[in-house]
Design an enzyme around this catalytic site. Structure first.
Site, PDB file in Angstrom:
ATOM      1  N   GLU A 265       1.055  -1.190   0.049  1.00  0.00           N
ATOM      2  CA  GLU A 265      -0.169   0.085  -0.056  1.00  0.00           C
ATOM      3  C   GLU A 265       0.939   1.293   0.010  1.00  0.00           C
ATOM      4  OE1 GLU A 265      -2.676   2.773  -0.206  1.00  0.00           O
ATOM      5  OE2 GLU A 265      -3.462   0.577  -0.075  1.00  0.00           O
ATOM      6  N   THR A 305      -5.718   2.617  -5.021  1.00  0.00           N
ATOM      7  CA  THR A 305      -5.534   1.407  -4.578  1.00  0.00           C
ATOM      8  C   THR A 305      -6.468   0.650  -5.732  1.00  0.00           C
ATOM      9  OG1 THR A 305      -4.865   1.434  -2.324  1.00  0.00           O
ATOM     10  CG2 THR A 305      -5.837  -0.510  -3.004  1.00  0.00           C
ATOM     11  N   HIS A 422      -0.551   3.474   5.176  1.00  0.00           N
ATOM     12  CA  HIS A 422      -1.785   4.383   4.655  1.00  0.00           C
ATOM     13  C   HIS A 422      -2.065   5.185   5.696  1.00  0.00           C
ATOM     14  CE1 HIS A 422      -5.713   5.512   3.033  1.00  0.00           C
ATOM     15  NE2 HIS A 422      -5.679   4.953   1.888  1.00  0.00           N
ATOM     16  N   ASP A 470       1.008  -0.628  -5.065  1.00  0.00           N
ATOM     17  CA  ASP A 470      -0.070  -0.212  -5.882  1.00  0.00           C
ATOM     18  C   ASP A 470      -0.011   1.198  -6.269  1.00  0.00           C
ATOM     19  OD1 ASP A 470      -0.541   0.965  -3.227  1.00  0.00           O
ATOM     20  OD2 ASP A 470      -2.275   0.686  -3.043  1.00  0.00           O
ATOM     21  N   HIS A 471       0.555   1.946  -5.690  1.00  0.00           N
ATOM     22  CA  HIS A 471       0.948   3.503  -5.990  1.00  0.00           C
ATOM     23  C   HIS A 471       1.845   4.139  -4.930  1.00  0.00           C
ATOM     24  CE1 HIS A 471      -1.709   4.904  -2.935  1.00  0.00           C
ATOM     25  NE2 HIS A 471      -2.867   4.107  -2.990  1.00  0.00           N
TER      26      HIS A 471
END
Length: 599
Positions: A265, A305, A422, A470-471
């Site tokens: 994440e 995500t 996150h 994911d990013h």
């Protein structure tokens, strides 16, 4: 009001039964427990639809209390007739069309209304007549029951204050039912998916909810970003996605390793020294990078995500303003790494410590080959949690224990999405005072502990672990959150199945994982047209392309261009301006939207 809810819910349960019986030949066999599971899992969407249907009557009841002359009986007679007709048409249409379409009724049907002659060309006149007759009978029966059992109950009673109080109480309850509770995820089609059988999943879906929820996504995608003529567009993208070819280099010792994909994440490369990032935050990933395969020039396809997970697992590009994961009508057409591996005997599962129903993720995962999805709802209730779900160290422990239960015979593939890196970055770990780097250090520690524990077991010998983000994550640096610096992410392969340490510096995106991995396993990746085997001999024009809200980034050997579509504002461009990068980025926007439209 209670009678209305009971009657509509009863009609939904009966509809599901008829749907199953009518389309039974599509599944062949079905146990009683399967039937009950369909009814049980479908209840949440059924109640959501009831919530929508009851919202207007609640408003009208309030109006009747405010104005004694309000013609409640006449208004509700019209409303009951409307409900009966709509539910009947949706139910009969869904049941009758399913054998032809293979998916639940959605906004696709509106694409055929402009040409009804072509729409009905595949069915007989008898089929149409029977369908119309059944719709009339169903609508008439439902209208009769609504009027008989519910009609007078909407009217103002003898105890107006009690009735008014109950009506006011019903408003927040109705909102919660429509929303699906107070959690982060809202009601979506994927939340009722429970089986590897798509027929059972589809049978559980309320057709009216499927239709209405898809209407805001039934856009004319191929009309978006039409920068070029078809001939010019095709010329600009020619050769960007080479045809299937074998890998020119072998990275693995085995053609059938067990494959663990850990999707990290928000884990931008800027936090990992071995990927050119800040030193000291991720010592475990750095040491694993010294023994594994480092893909040093990987970029995230998007900034969210739901987009990143889909790009990683389906090899499909991202879009500036559309989340394909939230579009069951589109996402079900995608291939998946899990699907490809399942086809050669792999057992597949997905693990996430949060709510897998968020952004329709569970529905997407089950439709692309994951046989089992484990998330916050199925993990033990006593595990430590934060606002997003179970803390990562607990899910890493769960993953290790699951791997230890698996035998040595049947190969397996697990995908695991972390969540602790996150917002709000609250983790049970203390290495740095700053909460953001501390959270990333915590996830790194979890990865290191898992690798060290597995290394001591037989499972390590034939294990391929793939860590990919994911990013990225933006903390205010540079020119903005959509620069190439933020989109630069790690991809690292390690484990006993890896031959030797390598650094591969070819430009790529996370969507290239599918083709690159499958080629290493000697499997076809033809079903992933936007995923490139970056180790193939025909990968001669390396580039990375990504999107963000109404913008794109394009990176090749000549440099970087990041541009907003509105006003064609250039957000990043170096070492020099390039019209060719702009044109190719725009051509990809047009190409990918055309592809999305066709799905």
């Amino acid at each position: 009001m209670g009678r209305f809810v009971a009657l509509i819910m009863g009609s939904f349960l009966l509809q599901k039964t008829i749907f199953i019986l009518y389309n039974y030949q599509l599944i062949g066999s079905m146990s009683c427990s399967d039937y009950l599971a369909v009814l049980w899992h479908g209840l949440s969407l059924d109640f959501a639809v009831v919530g929508y249907l009851i919202a207007l009557p609640l408003v009208l009841v309030l109006v009747s209390y405010a104005f004694s002359s309000f013609p409640a009986r006449r208004v509700f007679l019209i409303y009951h007739a409307l409900i009966a007709v709509v539910l009947s048409l949706v139910f009969i249409g869904d049941t009758g069309l399913y054998p032809f379409w293979g998916f639940k009724l959605d906004a696709t049907i509106f694409q055929y209304l402009d040409s009804p002659q072509n729409a009905f060309a595949s069915v007989s006149l008898l089929f149409l007549c029977i369908g119309i007759l059944m719709a009339v009978l169903w609508a008439g029966g439902l209208f009769f029951l609504l009027q008989r059992a519910v009609g007078k109950s909407w009217e103002r009673g003898q105890r107006p204050l009690v009735g008014l109080g109950l009506t006011l109480v019903m408003f927040p309850l109705t909102f919660l039912v429509i929303r699906g509770g107070v959690g982060r995820s809202t009601t979506n089609v994927g939340q009722v998916y429970f089986s590897q059988s798509q027929f059972l999943n589809h049978a559980a879906v309320n057709p009216l909810f499927s239709l209405v929820s898809s209407m805001d996504k039934a856009e004319d995608f191929d009309a978006e970003y039409n920068f070029f003529s078809e001939e010019e567009r095709a010329k600009l993208v020619e050769g960007l996605y080479p045809q299937e070819a074998p890998a020119a280099e072998e990275l693995l010792r085995s053609k059938r390793p067990n494959v663990l994909v850990i999707i990290l994440e928000s884990f931008g490369a800027k936090y990992i020294a071995s990927f050119g990032g800040m030193p000291g935050i991720t010592p475990n990933l750095d040491r694993l990078a010294r023994e594994g395969v480092v893909f040093s020039e990987c970029y995230a396809n998007s900034y969210r995500t739901d987009r990143g997970v889909l790009s990683t697992l389906s090899g499909y590009p991202s879009f500036p303003q559309h989340s394909v994961m939230k579009m069951p009508a589109k996402s079900r057409s995608l291939s998946g790494i899990a699907q490809a591996l399942q086809g050669v005997g792999y057992k597949t599962d997905f693990l996430y410590g949060g709510d897998a129903n968020f952004t329709n993720m569970k529905g997407y995962l089950l439709s692309t080959g994951y046989q089992r999805v484990t998330d916050d709802a199925t993990l033990a209730r006593d595990l430590p949690r934060q606002s997003w779900g179970v803390q990562d160290h607990a899910t890493f422990d769960y993953l290790y224990n699951e791997i230890m239960k698996r035998g040595e015979g049947e190969p397996w593939h697990t995908a695991f999405l972390t969540l602790s890196s996150h917002e709000p970055f609250i983790v049970p770990y203390q290495k740095f005072k700053e909460e953001v780097p501390n959270a990333f250090a915590y996830v790194d520690d979890c990865i290191g502990q898992l690798a060290d524990r597995l290394r001591k077991t037989k499972a390590w010998d034939n294990l391929l672990v793939i860590c990919v983000a994911d990013h990225g994550y933006f903390t205010g640096e540079g020119k903005g959150r959509h620069t190439s610096y933020i989109h630069h992410i790690p991809m690292l392969w390690f484990g006993g199945a890896v031959k030797e340490h390598r650094v591969i510096d070819r430009l790529m995106t996370q969507s290239d994982l599918a083709a690159t991995l499958l080629a290493q396993l000697g499997l076809s990746y033809r079903a992933f047209p936007f995923s490139r085997n970056i180790l193939a001999g025909n990968y001669t024009y390396p580039f990375a392309y990504y999107t963000f809200n109404d913008g794109f980034g394009f990176i090749d050997s000549t440099g970087v261009t990041v541009m907003e579509n509105v006003g064609a504002n250039i957000l990043e461009e170096h070492p020099a301006p390039s019209e060719e990068r702009v044109r190719r980025g725009r051509a990809l926007l047009q190409t990918t939207h055309d592809d999305l439209s066709r799905r």
